[in-house]
Design a protein around this motif. Structure first.
Motif, PDB file in Angstrom:
ATOM      1  N   LYS A 174       0.265  -1.315   0.017  1.00 38.69           N
ATOM      2  CA  LYS A 174      -0.278   0.222   0.111  1.00 38.69           C
ATOM      3  C   LYS A 174       0.878   1.562  -0.074  1.00 38.69           C
ATOM      4  O   LYS A 174       0.507   1.814   0.853  1.00 38.69           O
ATOM      5  CB  LYS A 174      -1.183  -0.389   1.555  1.00 38.69           C
ATOM      6  N   TRP A 175       1.327   1.118  -1.328  1.00 41.74           N
ATOM      7  CA  TRP A 175       3.069   2.101  -1.022  1.00 41.74           C
ATOM      8  C   TRP A 175       1.871   3.625  -1.620  1.00 41.74           C
ATOM      9  O   TRP A 175       0.661   3.653  -1.758  1.00 41.74           O
ATOM     10  CB  TRP A 175       3.539   2.517  -2.044  1.00 41.74           C
ATOM     11  N   PRO A 176       2.094   4.946  -1.303  1.00 37.91           N
ATOM     12  CA  PRO A 176       1.661   5.866  -2.060  1.00 37.91           C
ATOM     13  C   PRO A 176       1.095   5.846  -3.279  1.00 37.91           C
ATOM     14  O   PRO A 176       1.996   5.384  -4.494  1.00 37.91           O
ATOM     15  CB  PRO A 176       2.421   7.312  -1.048  1.00 37.91           C
ATOM     16  N   LYS A 177      -0.142   6.026  -3.914  1.00 34.50           N
ATOM     17  CA  LYS A 177      -0.073   6.430  -5.799  1.00 34.50           C
ATOM     18  C   LYS A 177       1.518   6.971  -6.260  1.00 34.50           C
ATOM     19  O   LYS A 177       1.006   6.520  -7.067  1.00 34.50           O
ATOM     20  CB  LYS A 177      -1.454   7.092  -5.478  1.00 34.50           C
ATOM     21  N   GLY A 178       1.638   7.846  -5.307  1.00 34.05           N
ATOM     22  CA  GLY A 178       2.332   8.300  -6.839  1.00 34.05           C
ATOM     23  C   GLY A 178       4.294   7.741  -6.563  1.00 34.05           C
ATOM     24  O   GLY A 178       4.578   7.923  -7.442  1.00 34.05           O
ATOM     25  N   SER A 179       4.287   6.891  -5.110  1.00 33.12           N
ATOM     26  CA  SER A 179       5.102   6.093  -6.252  1.00 33.12           C
ATOM     27  C   SER A 179       4.616   4.962  -6.577  1.00 33.12           C
ATOM     28  O   SER A 179       5.432   4.032  -7.630  1.00 33.12           O
ATOM     29  CB  SER A 179       5.338   5.502  -4.526  1.00 33.12           C
ATOM     30  N   VAL A 180       3.596   4.707  -6.501  1.00 29.95           N
ATOM     31  CA  VAL A 180       2.675   3.529  -7.523  1.00 29.95           C
ATOM     32  C   VAL A 180       3.513   4.228  -8.380  1.00 29.95           C
ATOM     33  O   VAL A 180       3.331   3.266  -9.934  1.00 29.95           O
ATOM     34  CB  VAL A 180       1.841   3.072  -7.088  1.00 29.95           C
ATOM     35  N   GLN A 181       2.981   5.379  -9.010  1.00 31.58           N
ATOM     36  CA  GLN A 181       2.690   5.306 -10.574  1.00 31.58           C
ATOM     37  C   GLN A 181       3.948   5.967 -10.978  1.00 31.58           C
ATOM     38  O   GLN A 181       4.386   5.733 -12.580  1.00 31.58           O
ATOM     39  CB  GLN A 181       1.959   7.341 -10.245  1.00 31.58           C
ATOM     40  N   PHE A 182       4.934   6.268 -10.118  1.00 32.19           N
ATOM     41  CA  PHE A 182       6.274   6.143 -10.787  1.00 32.19           C
ATOM     42  C   PHE A 182       6.652   5.130 -11.381  1.00 32.19           C
ATOM     43  O   PHE A 182       7.641   4.919 -12.203  1.00 32.19           O
ATOM     44  CB  PHE A 182       7.262   6.918  -9.207  1.00 32.19           C
ATOM     45  N   LEU A 183       6.261   3.853 -10.690  1.00 34.53           N
ATOM     46  CA  LEU A 183       6.873   2.211 -10.972  1.00 34.53           C
ATOM     47  C   LEU A 183       5.970   2.183 -12.526  1.00 34.53           C
ATOM     48  O   LEU A 183       7.493   1.617 -13.284  1.00 34.53           O
ATOM     49  CB  LEU A 183       6.457   1.473  -9.732  1.00 34.53           C
ATOM     50  N   LYS A 184       4.992   2.201 -12.712  1.00 30.23           N
ATOM     51  CA  LYS A 184       4.297   2.920 -13.921  1.00 30.23           C
ATOM     52  C   LYS A 184       4.940   2.776 -14.409  1.00 30.23           C
ATOM     53  O   LYS A 184       4.455   2.497 -16.254  1.00 30.23           O
ATOM     54  CB  LYS A 184       2.533   2.489 -13.348  1.00 30.23           C
ATOM     55  N   SER A 185       5.038   4.461 -14.402  1.00 32.25           N
ATOM     56  CA  SER A 185       5.868   5.186 -15.738  1.00 32.25           C
ATOM     57  C   SER A 185       6.892   4.693 -15.747  1.00 32.25           C
ATOM     58  O   SER A 185       7.860   4.980 -17.125  1.00 32.25           O
ATOM     59  CB  SER A 185       5.276   6.146 -15.694  1.00 32.25           C
ATOM     60  N   PHE A 186       7.818   3.790 -14.942  1.00 33.18           N
ATOM     61  CA  PHE A 186       9.237   4.373 -15.260  1.00 33.18           C
ATOM     62  C   PHE A 186       9.851   3.552 -16.773  1.00 33.18           C
ATOM     63  O   PHE A 186      10.905   4.162 -16.829  1.00 33.18           O
ATOM     64  CB  PHE A 186      10.074   3.469 -14.081  1.00 33.18           C
ATOM     65  N   LEU A 187       9.042   2.751 -16.913  1.00 37.23           N
ATOM     66  CA  LEU A 187      10.132   2.085 -18.415  1.00 37.23           C
ATOM     67  C   LEU A 187      10.352   3.091 -19.186  1.00 37.23           C
ATOM     68  O   LEU A 187      10.573   3.043 -20.361  1.00 37.23           O
ATOM     69  CB  LEU A 187       9.136   0.666 -18.107  1.00 37.23           C
TER      70      LEU A 187
END
Length: 114
Positions: free
Chosen positions: A90-103
């Motif tokens: 349950k990381w913060p939404k911004g951290s999850v979004q960072f991983l989603k967009s990283f590649l």
């Protein structure tokens, strides 16, 4: 090198990627890159010089774009593992979004040639 700085000693305005357990099996060089990227991209100007950080981010992206074949597949799998872990924890939404967009943001998403 000494142990990582305890979070209480991290200056205000510094962006820090969470410590990932070794048991997840994510490649240590990917984790090192993510820690650097989060720090450079997310820290405020009192902590990091913006133009210098931008230049380093471009260099990191250039290096990541050299990945191909099995190495690139491994990075993509590791990012998927991190995403699953982030959601589970349950990381913060911004951290999850960072991983989603990283590649994609670093030019190694699914459209990147192998």
């Amino acid at each position: 090198m000494a142990d990582p700085t305890p979070e209480s000693a991290v200056p205000e305005g510094a962006s820090v990627f969470p410590l990932i357990p070794a048991e997840l099996g994510v490649h240590p060089l990917l984790l090192a890159s993510l820690h650097a990227i989060v720090f450079l991209e997310g820290s405020n100007a009192d902590v990091v010089n913006g133009p210098a950080a931008s230049e380093q981010m471009e260099l990191i992206a250039t290096c990541l774009q050299r990945l191909s074949g099995d190495e690139l597949r491994r990075v993509r799998e590791d990012v998927a593992t991190l995403l699953g872990y982030a959601k589970h924890e349950k990381w913060p939404k911004g951290s999850v979004q960072f991983l989603k967009s990283f590649l994609d943001e670093f030019g190694i998403g699914q459209n990147h040639e192998q």
